[in-house]
Motif scaffolding. Structure first.
Motif, PDB file in Angstrom:
ATOM      1  N   LEU A   1       0.825 -22.074   5.027  1.00  0.00           N
ATOM      2  CA  LEU A   1       0.638 -20.684   4.830  1.00  0.00           C
ATOM      3  C   LEU A   1       1.402 -20.228   3.693  1.00  0.00           C
ATOM      4  N   THR A   2       1.082 -19.393   2.843  1.00  0.00           N
ATOM      5  CA  THR A   2       2.049 -19.024   1.526  1.00  0.00           C
ATOM      6  C   THR A   2       2.078 -17.424   1.792  1.00  0.00           C
ATOM      7  N   ILE A   3       3.323 -16.916   2.082  1.00  0.00           N
ATOM      8  CA  ILE A   3       3.689 -15.372   2.210  1.00  0.00           C
ATOM      9  C   ILE A   3       3.772 -14.957   0.806  1.00  0.00           C
ATOM     10  N   VAL A   4       2.999 -13.798   0.529  1.00  0.00           N
ATOM     11  CA  VAL A   4       3.013 -13.082  -0.880  1.00  0.00           C
ATOM     12  C   VAL A   4       3.956 -11.787  -0.541  1.00  0.00           C
ATOM     13  N   ALA A   5       4.915 -11.561  -1.079  1.00  0.00           N
ATOM     14  CA  ALA A   5       5.309 -10.130  -1.156  1.00  0.00           C
ATOM     15  C   ALA A   5       4.836  -9.238  -2.147  1.00  0.00           C
ATOM     16  N   ALA A   6       3.475  -9.130  -2.068  1.00  0.00           N
ATOM     17  CA  ALA A   6       2.762  -8.276  -3.235  1.00  0.00           C
ATOM     18  C   ALA A   6       3.591  -6.922  -3.571  1.00  0.00           C
ATOM     19  N   ASN A   7       4.059  -6.420  -2.340  1.00  0.00           N
ATOM     20  CA  ASN A   7       4.625  -5.046  -2.733  1.00  0.00           C
ATOM     21  C   ASN A   7       5.873  -4.803  -3.186  1.00  0.00           C
ATOM     22  N   ALA A   8       6.644  -6.129  -3.552  1.00  0.00           N
ATOM     23  CA  ALA A   8       8.028  -6.161  -3.835  1.00  0.00           C
ATOM     24  C   ALA A   8       8.193  -6.367  -5.397  1.00  0.00           C
ATOM     25  N   SER A   9       8.850  -5.262  -5.850  1.00  0.00           N
ATOM     26  CA  SER A   9       8.917  -5.587  -7.469  1.00  0.00           C
ATOM     27  C   SER A   9      10.061  -6.554  -7.977  1.00  0.00           C
TER      28      SER A   9
ATOM     29  N   LEU B   1      -3.633 -18.641  -6.224  1.00  0.00           N
ATOM     30  CA  LEU B   1      -4.617 -19.364  -6.582  1.00  0.00           C
ATOM     31  C   LEU B   1      -4.753 -20.788  -5.963  1.00  0.00           C
ATOM     32  N   LEU B   2      -3.685 -21.460  -5.705  1.00  0.00           N
ATOM     33  CA  LEU B   2      -3.423 -22.865  -5.407  1.00  0.00           C
ATOM     34  C   LEU B   2      -3.332 -22.620  -3.596  1.00  0.00           C
ATOM     35  N   SER B   3      -3.036 -21.780  -3.055  1.00  0.00           N
ATOM     36  CA  SER B   3      -2.605 -21.823  -1.625  1.00  0.00           C
ATOM     37  C   SER B   3      -4.069 -21.577  -0.772  1.00  0.00           C
ATOM     38  N   ARG B   4      -4.196 -22.574   0.171  1.00  0.00           N
ATOM     39  CA  ARG B   4      -5.367 -22.368   1.119  1.00  0.00           C
ATOM     40  C   ARG B   4      -5.119 -20.990   2.000  1.00  0.00           C
ATOM     41  N   ARG B   5      -4.036 -20.783   2.333  1.00  0.00           N
ATOM     42  CA  ARG B   5      -4.189 -19.483   3.165  1.00  0.00           C
ATOM     43  C   ARG B   5      -2.722 -18.664   2.598  1.00  0.00           C
ATOM     44  N   VAL B   6      -3.106 -17.332   2.502  1.00  0.00           N
ATOM     45  CA  VAL B   6      -2.136 -16.425   2.089  1.00  0.00           C
ATOM     46  C   VAL B   6      -2.094 -15.159   2.981  1.00  0.00           C
ATOM     47  N   LEU B   7      -0.804 -14.719   3.176  1.00  0.00           N
ATOM     48  CA  LEU B   7      -0.628 -13.744   4.139  1.00  0.00           C
ATOM     49  C   LEU B   7      -0.025 -12.614   3.030  1.00  0.00           C
ATOM     50  N   LEU B   8      -1.001 -11.524   2.606  1.00  0.00           N
ATOM     51  CA  LEU B   8      -0.374 -10.739   1.818  1.00  0.00           C
ATOM     52  C   LEU B   8       0.159  -9.285   2.096  1.00  0.00           C
ATOM     53  N   PHE B   9       1.394  -9.164   2.061  1.00  0.00           N
ATOM     54  CA  PHE B   9       2.221  -7.842   2.273  1.00  0.00           C
ATOM     55  C   PHE B   9       1.907  -6.734   0.974  1.00  0.00           C
ATOM     56  N   THR B  10       0.658  -6.020   0.887  1.00  0.00           N
ATOM     57  CA  THR B  10       0.524  -5.269  -0.050  1.00  0.00           C
ATOM     58  C   THR B  10       0.912  -3.812   0.428  1.00  0.00           C
ATOM     59  N   SER B  11       0.725  -2.853  -0.578  1.00  0.00           N
ATOM     60  CA  SER B  11       1.217  -1.402  -0.622  1.00  0.00           C
ATOM     61  C   SER B  11       0.095  -0.836   0.492  1.00  0.00           C
ATOM     62  N   ARG B  12      -0.985  -1.204   0.706  1.00  0.00           N
ATOM     63  CA  ARG B  12      -1.869  -0.747   1.674  1.00  0.00           C
ATOM     64  C   ARG B  12      -2.002  -1.100   2.794  1.00  0.00           C
ATOM     65  N   SER B  13      -1.807  -2.598   2.942  1.00  0.00           N
ATOM     66  CA  SER B  13      -2.243  -3.133   4.414  1.00  0.00           C
ATOM     67  C   SER B  13      -1.359  -4.742   4.085  1.00  0.00           C
ATOM     68  N   LEU B  14      -1.670  -5.125   5.381  1.00  0.00           N
ATOM     69  CA  LEU B  14      -1.397  -6.435   5.711  1.00  0.00           C
ATOM     70  C   LEU B  14      -2.475  -7.238   5.652  1.00  0.00           C
ATOM     71  N   ARG B  15      -2.587  -8.072   4.680  1.00  0.00           N
ATOM     72  CA  ARG B  15      -4.100  -8.933   4.334  1.00  0.00           C
ATOM     73  C   ARG B  15      -3.820 -10.267   4.453  1.00  0.00           C
ATOM     74  N   PHE B  16      -4.778 -11.178   5.128  1.00  0.00           N
ATOM     75  CA  PHE B  16      -4.752 -12.510   5.309  1.00  0.00           C
ATOM     76  C   PHE B  16      -6.207 -13.151   4.278  1.00  0.00           C
ATOM     77  N   VAL B  17      -6.027 -14.038   3.591  1.00  0.00           N
ATOM     78  CA  VAL B  17      -6.982 -14.345   2.704  1.00  0.00           C
ATOM     79  C   VAL B  17      -7.001 -15.817   2.970  1.00  0.00           C
TER      80      VAL B  17
END
Length: 288
Positions: A44-52, A136-152
Motif C-alpha cells: 500500500l502507498t500512503i499519499v499525504a495529498a493534503n500536505a504542502s 501511477l505506479l502503486s497497486r493500492r493507494v490510501l489518499l488523505f485529501t482535503s475532502r476525504s479519505l480515499r482508497f484507490v
C-alpha cells in the motif's frame, strides 16, 4: 505515517526522504532507478495529498465545506444540522468521561446541485513532479485529501465511509490510466501497431501531459522525477528512451505542443535537447 502503518498492521514502512541519502548524489541516482519497483511491489502507498510539505502532516481536521457554486454561478448555501456521533465500540470499556458522545455536524446539499457544483479538488501533491509516480505506479493507494479519505486500487476508487459528497473518482483516479501490463512481473512486450500497443502509447501521452503541468523544487529533476514511470513503459515497449521520447516512434513523439498559447517557458540552465518537452516548463499535449 508510522502511526498509520502500525494501525494497518503492516510491519515495514519505506519513506523516500529517510531511505534515500538526500545529500548523496550517488545514492540518490541508485535509489531513483529502483523506485518503480518499490511502488509497484508495495502492499500500500500512503499519499499525504493534503500536505504542502513533509513536516505539515496529514492526520488533521479537515476544513468544513462552504456553499456550493453551480457552473452558472448560482450559490447554494450549506444547511447544517447537529449530529450525535456514535461511541466507538472499543471505547465502551473506557472511563465514563471517555464514552460521552460527541456532537458533530451534518452538511446537507440539494442533491440536484451536487454533481454539477463539486469540482475536482487540486491537492498539493497534484502539482509536484515527484508525487506523480507514487500515484501511477502503486497497486493500492490510501489518499488523505482535503475532502476525504480515499482508497484507490487498479479497478476502483472510493471514499472511506462516504466522507465526501463527491463520490466520483477524482483524486487518484489517474492511477487507472496505466495499462495493466505495467504491473505484471513478467517481461511482456506489446506488439507494435496492435491495439494494446496503441493503448500503451496513449497512456504515455496522458502521463506526459499530467507530468508537465507539475513542478519540481530543482529544475534539473525534470527527467529524473519521471524516470521510474519511463522505466515501466520501456519494459513493455522495448524502445530506446531518448529524453522523454521513444526512438521507434520519434517522429510522432516530436508532435507535442503547448496546452495553451505561449504557455511554455525555457529555464535558465540546459537540461534536455530543444526538441524534447523536458527542455521547457509548462503543460504539453499530444494530438489525438
Amino acid at each position: 505515517a508510522i502511526h498509520l502503518t502500525h494501525a494497518l498492521g503492516i510491519e515495514f514502512l519505506w519513506i523516500d526522504t529517510l531511505c534515500i541519502i538526500q545529500d548523496s548524489g550517488e545514492d540518490r541516482l541508485r535509489e531513483v532507478a529502483l523506485m518503480h519497483d518499490i511502488y509497484r511491489n508495495a502492499c500500500l502507498t500512503i499519499v499525504a495529498a493534503n500536505a504542502s510539505k513533509a513536516s505539515a502532516g496529514f492526520l488533521r481536521e479537515r476544513t468544513q465545506p462552504g456553499p456550493l457554486q453551480t457552473n452558472d454561478g448560482l450559490v447554494i448555501p450549506t444547511i447544517r444540522l447537529p449530529f450525535i456521533c456514535p461511541v466507538p465500540a472499543d471505547s465502551l470499556q473506557a472511563p465514563a468521561h471517555h464514552t460521552v458522545p460527541r456532537v458533530g455536524e451534518v452538511h446537507i446539499y440539494p442533491v440536484r446541485y451536487v454533481q454539477q457544483a463539486l469540482q475536482p479538488c487540486l491537492e498539493p501533491t497534484d502539482t509536484r513532479a515527484w508525487c506523480m509516480q507514487e500515484a501511477l505506479l502503486s497497486r493500492r493507494v490510501l489518499l488523505f485529501t482535503s475532502r476525504s479519505l480515499r482508497f484507490v486500487c487498479l479497478t476502483s476508487a472510493q471514499d472511506i465511509k462516504r466522507m465526501s459528497p463527491d463520490v466520483r473518482p477524482v483524486e487518484g483516479a489517474r492511477l487507472q490510466s496505466l495499462p495493466d501490463r505495467l504491473f505484471h512481473a513478467d517481461s511482456f512486450v506489446v506488439e507494435p501497431g496492435s491495439d494494446e500497443w496503441r493503448r500503451v502509447r496513449k497512456a504515455w501521452h496522458v502521463a506526459v501531459s499530467d507530468y508537465t503541468r507539475r513542478s519540481a523544487s530543482f529544475p534539473s529533476d525534470k527527467l529524473v522525477a519521471c524516470s521510474a514511470i519511463a522505466a515501466g513503459f520501456q519494459r513493455i515497449l522495448r524502445s530506446e528512451y531518448i529524453a522523454g521520447l521513444w526512438r521507434e516512434t520519434l517522429l510522432v513523439d516530436l508532435l507535442w505542443h503547448s496546452s495553451i498559447p505561449n504557455g511554455l517557458s525555457r529555464p535558465a540552465d540546459w537540461r534536455a535537447p530543444s526538441w524534447s518537452w523536458a527542455a521547457l516548463d509548462g503543460e504539453v499535449r499530444y494530438p489525438e
